[in-house]
Each structure stands twice: as structure tokens, then as C-alpha cells.
Design a protein around this motif. Structure first.
Motif, PDB file in Angstrom:
ATOM      1  N   GLN A   1      -5.998  27.849 -16.378  1.00  0.00           N
ATOM      2  CA  GLN A   1      -5.115  28.020 -15.208  1.00  0.00           C
ATOM      3  C   GLN A   1      -4.397  29.362 -15.352  1.00  0.00           C
ATOM      4  N   THR A   2      -5.073  30.417 -14.908  1.00  0.00           N
ATOM      5  CA  THR A   2      -4.581  31.773 -15.170  1.00  0.00           C
ATOM      6  C   THR A   2      -3.510  32.251 -14.196  1.00  0.00           C
TER       7      THR A   2
ATOM      8  N   ASP B   1      -0.439  30.640 -10.992  1.00  0.00           N
ATOM      9  CA  ASP B   1       0.257  29.445 -10.503  1.00  0.00           C
ATOM     10  C   ASP B   1      -0.502  28.727  -9.399  1.00  0.00           C
ATOM     11  N   LYS B   2      -1.241  29.470  -8.596  1.00  0.00           N
ATOM     12  CA  LYS B   2      -1.996  28.855  -7.497  1.00  0.00           C
ATOM     13  C   LYS B   2      -3.077  27.922  -8.054  1.00  0.00           C
ATOM     14  N   ILE B   3      -3.796  28.410  -9.083  1.00  0.00           N
ATOM     15  CA  ILE B   3      -4.835  27.588  -9.728  1.00  0.00           C
ATOM     16  C   ILE B   3      -4.189  26.383 -10.411  1.00  0.00           C
ATOM     17  N   ALA B   4      -3.044  26.612 -11.062  1.00  0.00           N
ATOM     18  CA  ALA B   4      -2.340  25.526 -11.761  1.00  0.00           C
ATOM     19  C   ALA B   4      -1.903  24.439 -10.789  1.00  0.00           C
ATOM     20  N   LEU B   5      -1.411  24.849  -9.615  1.00  0.00           N
ATOM     21  CA  LEU B   5      -0.944  23.876  -8.620  1.00  0.00           C
ATOM     22  C   LEU B   5      -2.103  23.037  -8.079  1.00  0.00           C
ATOM     23  N   LYS B   6      -3.242  23.671  -7.866  1.00  0.00           N
ATOM     24  CA  LYS B   6      -4.432  22.935  -7.414  1.00  0.00           C
ATOM     25  C   LYS B   6      -4.847  21.902  -8.457  1.00  0.00           C
TER      26      LYS B   6
ATOM     27  N   LEU C   1       3.936  13.247 -17.321  1.00  0.00           N
ATOM     28  CA  LEU C   1       3.898  14.053 -18.543  1.00  0.00           C
ATOM     29  C   LEU C   1       3.039  15.298 -18.293  1.00  0.00           C
ATOM     30  N   PHE C   2       3.677  16.467 -18.363  1.00  0.00           N
ATOM     31  CA  PHE C   2       2.963  17.739 -18.207  1.00  0.00           C
ATOM     32  C   PHE C   2       2.690  18.320 -19.594  1.00  0.00           C
ATOM     33  N   ILE C   3       1.410  18.501 -19.931  1.00  0.00           N
ATOM     34  CA  ILE C   3       1.022  19.069 -21.224  1.00  0.00           C
ATOM     35  C   ILE C   3       0.459  20.465 -20.975  1.00  0.00           C
ATOM     36  N   LEU C   4       1.135  21.471 -21.515  1.00  0.00           N
ATOM     37  CA  LEU C   4       0.740  22.868 -21.308  1.00  0.00           C
ATOM     38  C   LEU C   4       0.183  23.437 -22.603  1.00  0.00           C
ATOM     39  N   ASP C   5      -1.140  23.439 -22.716  1.00  0.00           N
ATOM     40  CA  ASP C   5      -1.784  24.034 -23.888  1.00  0.00           C
ATOM     41  C   ASP C   5      -1.797  25.547 -23.729  1.00  0.00           C
ATOM     42  N   GLU C   6      -1.728  26.273 -24.840  1.00  0.00           N
ATOM     43  CA  GLU C   6      -1.586  27.743 -24.818  1.00  0.00           C
ATOM     44  C   GLU C   6      -0.371  28.101 -23.954  1.00  0.00           C
ATOM     45  N   PHE C   7       0.762  27.492 -24.274  1.00  0.00           N
ATOM     46  CA  PHE C   7       1.993  27.618 -23.486  1.00  0.00           C
ATOM     47  C   PHE C   7       2.395  29.074 -23.274  1.00  0.00           C
ATOM     48  N   ASP C   8       2.200  29.906 -24.301  1.00  0.00           N
ATOM     49  CA  ASP C   8       2.634  31.307 -24.210  1.00  0.00           C
ATOM     50  C   ASP C   8       1.922  32.069 -23.095  1.00  0.00           C
ATOM     51  N   LEU C   9       0.687  31.650 -22.746  1.00  0.00           N
ATOM     52  CA  LEU C   9      -0.047  32.344 -21.683  1.00  0.00           C
ATOM     53  C   LEU C   9       0.556  32.086 -20.304  1.00  0.00           C
ATOM     54  N   PHE C  10       1.236  30.946 -20.148  1.00  0.00           N
ATOM     55  CA  PHE C  10       1.898  30.656 -18.860  1.00  0.00           C
ATOM     56  C   PHE C  10       3.092  31.587 -18.643  1.00  0.00           C
TER      57      PHE C  10
ATOM     58  N   THR D   1       6.825  31.318 -12.443  1.00  0.00           N
ATOM     59  CA  THR D   1       7.203  30.324 -11.428  1.00  0.00           C
ATOM     60  C   THR D   1       6.882  28.903 -11.855  1.00  0.00           C
ATOM     61  N   LEU D   2       5.706  28.701 -12.421  1.00  0.00           N
ATOM     62  CA  LEU D   2       5.309  27.350 -12.840  1.00  0.00           C
ATOM     63  C   LEU D   2       6.268  26.809 -13.895  1.00  0.00           C
ATOM     64  N   LEU D   3       6.516  27.599 -14.935  1.00  0.00           N
ATOM     65  CA  LEU D   3       7.416  27.160 -16.015  1.00  0.00           C
ATOM     66  C   LEU D   3       8.820  26.892 -15.470  1.00  0.00           C
ATOM     67  N   TYR D   4       9.295  27.800 -14.608  1.00  0.00           N
ATOM     68  CA  TYR D   4      10.649  27.649 -14.057  1.00  0.00           C
ATOM     69  C   TYR D   4      10.788  26.335 -13.301  1.00  0.00           C
ATOM     70  N   ASN D   5       9.822  26.038 -12.436  1.00  0.00           N
ATOM     71  CA  ASN D   5       9.925  24.838 -11.601  1.00  0.00           C
ATOM     72  C   ASN D   5       9.755  23.551 -12.397  1.00  0.00           C
ATOM     73  N   LEU D   6       8.840  23.550 -13.344  1.00  0.00           N
ATOM     74  CA  LEU D   6       8.652  22.348 -14.176  1.00  0.00           C
ATOM     75  C   LEU D   6       9.898  22.060 -15.010  1.00  0.00           C
ATOM     76  N   LEU D   7      10.435  23.106 -15.646  1.00  0.00           N
ATOM     77  CA  LEU D   7      11.624  22.923 -16.488  1.00  0.00           C
ATOM     78  C   LEU D   7      12.868  22.632 -15.645  1.00  0.00           C
TER      79      LEU D   7
END
Length: 412
Positions: A82-83, A85-90, A133-142, A149-155
Motif C-alpha cells: 500500500q504505497t 493512502d488511496k491504495i490503502a483506503l481501497k 484491529l489495524f496491523i501496519l507492517d513496514e510501519f516506517d514506510l507509511f 494522512t493514513l497514520l494521522y487519521n488512524l491514530l
């Protein structure tokens, strides 16, 4: 099948030596799944240390509880896939199975879209909201996504307790918090679970035994007892101890151990129902096989001669970079000395062979080389050492004697 699934991380047991981290993560996720509390946490540790295994084993135990299994929703995201936010949201929409609910609706912002998705999961009132439960692997890439935006909204959702949400990030970067924007960092709980390989060799041997042991609930109880006794006696063998010591010294992480055990398990057959020390030795050799040296076995005699010529130049110029012309001259000197046994090649053919070695990444162009430099004069470096070349030469089929002697003379 039980052991294969375990080594492939499909069904991990309780992680060895991570009891405190296991309890910490279990308590945290239970608070979200049972009590509806929102949380965020980072699992930090080097690659192969067991971050994913720890999370999977905790989730495996949680899912055995009926209430949690029926209510907890999981969303797995990976920073490599999920490179943006648009792909992540889908992907979030797909995993929550809300494609029909979203339909053709148009949202003004990412936050509105995410809020709508979470709202759609509610069963009437807030107390009946299903925990996610949101699991974000390779968290640093987000953290490299635009405006994070994704990290901000989830947190933000997790902090404001609008919906019971747990955000679990997995990363191998110790400085990951420094990558976060101020607004994102302020919404993170700053909980971190650190995983480090601090155990000694004796614990490593115990881990080896534990990973190979069959569980008590194995269908054939008699076979399981005999298998486990064999594993215990295997761990006392001097050969096995030496092999494990070698792996412990090079890499004592779970992933490399599981790979060695998987290769060892492949030697078990109907006629050979138990693991022998020789099986572990063969698996160890296969795992520690030099991939670059293996590439040499598939080279032509001409390409191998160029490798030897480059190694000779390394000895003469003490590791300084060289170019194709220097290699070609060295090769020509060899051909002139052995004109009766070696076929003479055109320079264009030799250049083609040299370029093939570059494509195989056995030869590396030096950084900062000028674009205008002709390829014959571009400085390069050989990415092989003496022992790799000599080992490959011993196994090379039908190699001319003159090439053997030339290699030995250039490696004195």
C-alpha cells in the motif's frame, strides 16, 4: 504438516523467550477486543527477530475466545504494497467488506471516508461498535506517504475513542518516531514493544528442540512421543551442537532457524522417519551456500578466464579498480602462453562476456563513473574473493588444466 505450518509462520506456537512481550501485547489487544478501549503500539526489532510470529501467536490465542472471534475485525496493511493512502483506503474497504456500502459515494477527504467506513461497522450505538484491529507492517514506510494522512487519521480515531480501534505497527527502525510529523506523534500512545535477541546458546538449543517438538494433542500419540525422544537425543549429539553453534554465531534469529529446520524436515521420509545429524548438516550446507560462488558454475570457460584475469589484477594493483582493457590485456597474455589449448576470441566477443559478468553482478561499475567514458575504459570492481573463485574452480566441469594452473598462480 504441523511442523511445516509452524516453520512457515502459518501456525506459530508461543514465541520462545518473549513471554513478557507476549503478555504485554495480549493485555493491550484484549482491552480493545473485550472492553472497547482504543490503543496504539509499535513492535520494534531487527528483521527475523519474531515480530510477526509474536503478533500471530497472540491473535491465534485471542481468536480461540468466542466473543472476540465473532466481533473483532482485522485489517492487514503493508507499507511495501500500500504505497499511498488511496491504495490503502481501497484495501481497508475490501478487507472490511464494505465495497457495497461505499458504492459510488464521493468524499471530500480521507478522514471523511475513513469515518464513514468505521460508522458503517456500528450495530446501533457506540457500545455495540465492532472493534477493529489495524496491523501496519513496514510501519516506517507509511511515514513517507503524503502528509502522513493514513497514520494521522488512524491514530486520531484511536486517541479520540470514537470507535474501538487498535493500531499495531511493525518496524525494524529504532528511530521510527523521528519520522512522524508532530501532529501524528502527538496522537500516538508512545507504547513500544522491543524485541531483541538477548538469549544465549543454551537457550538457542532449547528453542531448536521446542520448534521441532510435536504437541501433546498430536493424533498419533505413540509416534509423537518417539519423535520427541529422538529430538531430545539429537540435541545431545556433538555434530548437531557444532552446527547450531555455527548458526548461532552467524545469525540467531527465528527466521533463519525456521529456514534451516524446514530444509532439515525435507529429508524426513517413510524410509527415514526420524531426523539424523547428517540431515541437519546437509540442510545447514544448503542454507549457508554461497549464491555468488554458485553463479560461477554456470559461466563459460571464457567468462571464467576473465574472472581469473580480474583476480590477478586485484593482486597486482592491491584491490584498486580496473577497466576492460586491462582485463583484456591480462587475458591475451594468458592466451599467448597457452595458444595450443585455448581458442582465440575476438575482442568484441570478450567484451560481450565481460558485460554478461556485469549483468550477473559479479562485476560492479565504480560509483560516480562518467557517462561519457567508453565502456572499455569504465572502472569496475570484482565482487568475489580468492576462496570463492578457487572453490568454484574445483567444482567446475571439464575445466582446462591451463586455466587451473593460471588460477593457482594468480592466487598465490
Amino acid at each position: 504438516m504441523i511442523l511445516r505450518a509452524r516453520f512457515c509462520h502459518h501456525f506459530p506456537g508461543k514465541p520462545f523467550g518473549l513471554e513478557a512481550q507476549y503478555k504485554n501485547l495480549m493485555d493491550l489487544l484484549k482491552q480493545t477486543a473485550v472492553q472497547g478501549e482504543s490503543n496504539s503500539v509499535l513492535i520494534v526489532g531487527p528483521r527475523g527477530v519474531g515480530k510477526t510470529m509474536l503478533l500471530k501467536s497472540v491473535l491465534s490465542e485471542l481468536m480461540e475466545m468466542k466473543y472476540i472471534k465473532e466481533n473483532l475485525l482485522q485489517v492487514h496493511l503493508n507499507g511495501l504494497l500500500q504505497t499511498d493512502d488511496k491504495i490503502a483506503l481501497k484495501e481497508i474497504t475490501r478487507q472490511l467488506q464494505l465495497e457495497n456500502v461505499v458504492g459510488d459515494k464521493v468524499f471530500g477527504s480521507f478522514a471523511e471516508n475513513l469515518a464513514f467506513l468505521l460508522e458503517a461497522l456500528k450495530k446501533g450505538n457506540r457500545s455495540n461498535s465492532r472493534p477493529v484491529l489495524f496491523i501496519l507492517d513496514e510501519f516506517d514506510l507509511f511515514a513517507h506517504h503524503k502528509n502522513q494522512t493514513l497514520l494521522y487519521n488512524l491514530l486520531d480515531v484511536a486517541q479520540s475513542a470514537q470507535t474501538p480501534v487498535a493500531v499495531v505497527g511493525l518496524t525494524c527502525r529504532l528511530d521510527v518516531l523521528e519520522l512522524l510529523e508532530k501532529r501524528v506523534k502527538s496522537r500516538f500512545s508512545h507504547r513500544q514493544i522491543h524485541l531483541l535477541n538477548t538469549f544465549g546458546f543454551q537457550q538457542y538449543v532449547e528453542m531448536f528442540q521446542q520448534q521441532l517438538a510435536l504437541p501433546k494433542e498430536f493424533p498419533d500419540e505413540r509416534f509423537a512421543q518417539e519423535w520427541n525422544r529422538n529430538i531430545q537425543s539429537l540435541c545431545k549429539e556433538k555434530m548437531v551442537e557444532d552446527i547450531l553453534q555455527k548458526h548461532f554465531n552467524s545469525s540467531k534469529d527465528f527466521r533463519s532457524l525456521h529456514m534451516v529446520l524446514m530444509l532439515t524436515l525435507s529429508h524426513v521420509t517413510v524410509s527415514n522417519p526420524n531426523i539424523q545429524p547428517t540431515d541437519l548438516l546437509a540442510a545447514s550446507k544448503q542454507y549457508m551456500m554461497d549464491s555468488k560462488a554458485n553463479l560461477l558454475h554456470g559461466l563459460s570457460v571464457l567468462e571464467f578466464c576473465l574472472i581469473i584475469a580480474m583476480k590477478h589484477l586485484n593482486s597486482i594493483y592491491e584491490g584498486e579498480p580496473f577497466n576492460f582493457e586491462m582485463v583484456y590485456n591480462e587475458f591475451q597474455n594468458f592466451i599467448q602462453r597457452t595458444s595450443h589449448s585455448m581458442h582465440k576470441f575476438k575482442k568484441s566477443v570478450v567484451l560481450k562476456a565481460f558485460e554478461h559478468l556485469q549483468q550477473l553482478e559479479l562485476v560492479k561499475p565504480m560509483d560516480g563513473a562518467s557517462v561519457r567514458t567508453q565502456k572499455e575504459y569504465q572502472l569496475v570492481k570484482l565482487l568475489l574473493d580468492k576462496s570463492q573463485i578457487m572453490d568454484a574452480l574445483q567444482k567446475y566441469p571439464q575445466c582446462p588444466t591451463d586455466v587451473h594452473l593460471w588460477a593457482a598462480s594468480s592466487l598465490e
